[in-house]
Design an enzyme around this catalytic site. Structure first.
Site, PDB file in Angstrom:
ATOM      1  N   HIS A 131      40.455  56.699   2.382  1.00 28.46           N
ATOM      2  CA  HIS A 131      39.782  55.454   2.000  1.00 28.46           C
ATOM      3  C   HIS A 131      40.773  54.284   1.943  1.00 28.46           C
ATOM      4  O   HIS A 131      40.363  53.120   1.995  1.00 28.46           O
ATOM      5  CB  HIS A 131      39.106  55.636   0.642  1.00 28.46           C
ATOM      6  N   ASP A 158      26.634  61.004  19.554  1.00 31.83           N
ATOM      7  CA  ASP A 158      26.298  61.955  20.620  1.00 31.83           C
ATOM      8  C   ASP A 158      27.573  62.328  21.374  1.00 31.83           C
ATOM      9  O   ASP A 158      28.130  61.513  22.108  1.00 31.83           O
ATOM     10  CB  ASP A 158      25.273  61.328  21.572  1.00 31.83           C
TER      11      ASP A 158
END
Length: 412
Positions: free
Chosen positions: A125, A351
C-alpha cells in the site's frame, strides 16, 4: 522471482514516494480473481499458461518497474530490477500470500483439480492504491493475451510526488505501546438488488431522495455498529463519539484532474462524526447517509489543493473543527470504523486470455472496524467485507437478515 524483461534506465532508478504514499498504512492490499474451468486448462495447457503468465508478468514489469524494485526506509523505491515474487500452486496450498517488508509485489497462481484457476495479487500500500493495483493487473492480463493496444493506453506515470511532495513525518506521530490484541472476525455480506432497494428506500428523505448504493450500505453498517457498541459499553454518563472515514479517489476531484494513469496512492479521506449521548438515541439510515454525503463532497478541488502542500495540510487537519477533541486526547469513548470502496474498480474486466473472472474477492483483513466494498459480477450488487469484533458482527448480521430474504444475485 520474476524480473523485468528489459533493464530499467539508470535515471529512473530512484522513485520518491509522494505525501499521499506516506499517508498510506504500511500494509499490503490483496485481491483474488477466480476463473472458471476452461478447455485451455488441461495438464499440458497449465504448463503453457504458467509460461505465458510469467513471461507477460516479466514484460509488464518493465513498464511498471517500481513493482520490481525494493522499498527503502518507507520513503523511496530502489528500482533495481530485483523482481516480484511469483508463487504457483497445484490443487491446494497452505501458504498465505504475502511479501516481506520491502517487496512491492507478490503474485500467487493456483491451478485447481477442476481446471479452474485463481490468481492472487498482493501489492504494498506504500506504493499503490486499489485503482493502481487493478490497472496493473489489467495491463498484465492484456500482455498475457497479446493485447498491445490496451497496454499502450494504460501506460502509467510515476511522478505523483511532483504534485504531492513528501514531508518529514519524524516526531509527528508519537509512538506508544501497541493496542491489545483482539479477536477480529471477517464476514462477507452480499447486498443484492432486493436488499439494496429496501435499504436505499429506508435511507431516502427530503435532502436525499436517491442515496447511492455505497451511501446506503455505509449508513446501514455504521448505524448498527453504533448500536452494538452503545449496548455493550458502559458509558458512565459520558457521550460516545463515533467517527467513520471513507477513502475517496481524488483523481477526478483534482483541478486539473489527475490522469487516470497516475500510479500511486491518489486518494484522501472523508471523516464524519456522530456523538451519541449516554441515554442513547436512534440513528436512522437517512440522517447518517446525509452526513456521509456531506463529508464525501467536501473532498473537492480545494481539498486536493491542500493535499498538494503536505505540511500545510497536516496543520489544517490538526486545527480543523471537524476533528473532534476525542481524536487528540485519546479518549476511550471514541470508536472509529473505516470504509474503502472498490465497488467501481474494473476487476471483473480482467482477461488473461481464457475469459473474465466469475468472482473477485479479497482475503480476511485482521484490522478492527475496517470495511471493504467490492462489486458483484452482475454489477448491480455490493459485497461488504466487514472486519469487526464478533459481537459487533452479530448485530449487523441480525439486521442484515431483516432487510429481506436472501436471494442469490445473478452472476454471483
Amino acid at each position: 522471482m520474476i524480473k523485468p524483461s528489459s533493464p530499467i534506465p539508470p535515471h529512473l532508478r530512484k522513485l520518491q514516494l509522494s505525501f499521499l504514499d506516506q499517508l498510506a498504512p504500511p500494509i499490503y492490499i490483496h485481491i483474488i480473481l477466480y476463473f472458471q474451468p476452461s478447455q485451455h486448462h488441461h495438464e499440458y495447457s497449465k504448463l503453457e499458461t504458467s509460461r505465458k503468465l510469467k513471461q507477460s508478468l516479466s514484460d509488464v514489469l518493465s513498464i511498471y518497474y517500481p513493482l520490481a524494485g525494493r522499498i527503502r526506509d518507507n520513503s523511496w523505491v530502489d528500482c533495481n530490477d530485483a523482481g516480484a515474487e511469483y508463487i504457483e500452486a497445484r490443487f491446494n496450498n497452505d501458504r498465505i500470500l504475502d511479501a516481506s517488508a520491502d517487496i512491492p509485489l507478490a503474485v500467487q497462481v493456483n491451478f485447481f483439480g477442476c481446471s479452474g484457476t485463481a490468481i492472487g495479487v498482493c501489492v504494498s500500500h506504500r506504493l499503490a492504491d486499489a485503482m493502481s493495483m487493478v490497472t496493473f493487473i489489467n495491463a498484465w492480463a492484456a500482455a498475457c493475451r497479446g493485447d498491445s493496444k490496451t497496454i499502450a493506453v494504460t501506460q502509467p506515470t510515476f511522478n505523483l510526488a511532483s504534485r504531492f511532495p513528501p514531508v518529514d513525518f519524524s516526531g509527528l506521530f508519537p509512538s506508544g505501546p501497541p493496542p491489545p490484541r483482539q479477536k477480529i472476525v471477517t464476514k462477507r455480506f452480499v447486498f443484492n438488488e432486493r436488499k439494496l432497494a429496501a435499504l436505499r428506500k429506508a435511507a431516502s428523505g427530503p435532502l436525499m431522495e436517491n442515496p447511492t448504493r455505497v451511501e446506503a450500505v455505509s449508513a446501514f453498517i455504521w448505524r448498527h455498529f453504533m448500536e452494538s457498541v452503545s449496548l455493550k459499553d458502559n458509558m458512565n454518563g459520558e457521550n460516545m463519539v463515533f467517527a467513520t472515514s471513507h477513502v475517496v479517489d481524488i483523481r477526478a476531484r483534482a483541478s486539473p484532474p489527475l490522469p487516470h494513469q497516475f500510479f500511486g496512492n491518489a486518494c484522501g479521506r472523508a471523516v464524519a462524526m456522530k456523538t451519541v449521548s449516554s441515554e442513547g438515541q436512534d440513528n436512522n439510515y437517512y440522517d447518517l447517509a446525509v452526513k456521509l454525503r456531506e463529508v464525501i463532497r467536501k473532498a473537492d478541488a480545494d481539498y486536493v489543493r491542500r493535499l498538494e502542500d503536505g505540511d500545510a495540510f497536516l496543520k489544517y487537519i490538526s486545527a480543523n473543527n471537524e476533528n473532534d477533541p476525542a481524536f487528540k486526547d485519546g479518549r476511550k469513548n471514541l470508536e472509529i470504523c473505516s470504509f474503502t470502496s472498490w465497488y467501481r474498480l474494473p476487476a471483473y474486466e480482467t482477461d488473461y486470455g481464457w475469459g473474465k473472472p466469475v468472482w473477485v474477492s479479497i482475503i480476511n483483513v485482521p484490522y478492527k472496524n475496517l470495511i471493504f466494498f467490492l462489486g458483484t459480477k452482475s454489477g448491480n450488487g455490493i459485497e461488504a467485507w466487514v472486519n469487526m469484533l464478533e459481537e459487533d458482527i452479530a448485530v449487523i448480521e441480525t439486521n442484515y437478515e431483516l432487510l429481506g430474504n436472501i436471494v442469490k444475485p445473478q452472476g454471483i
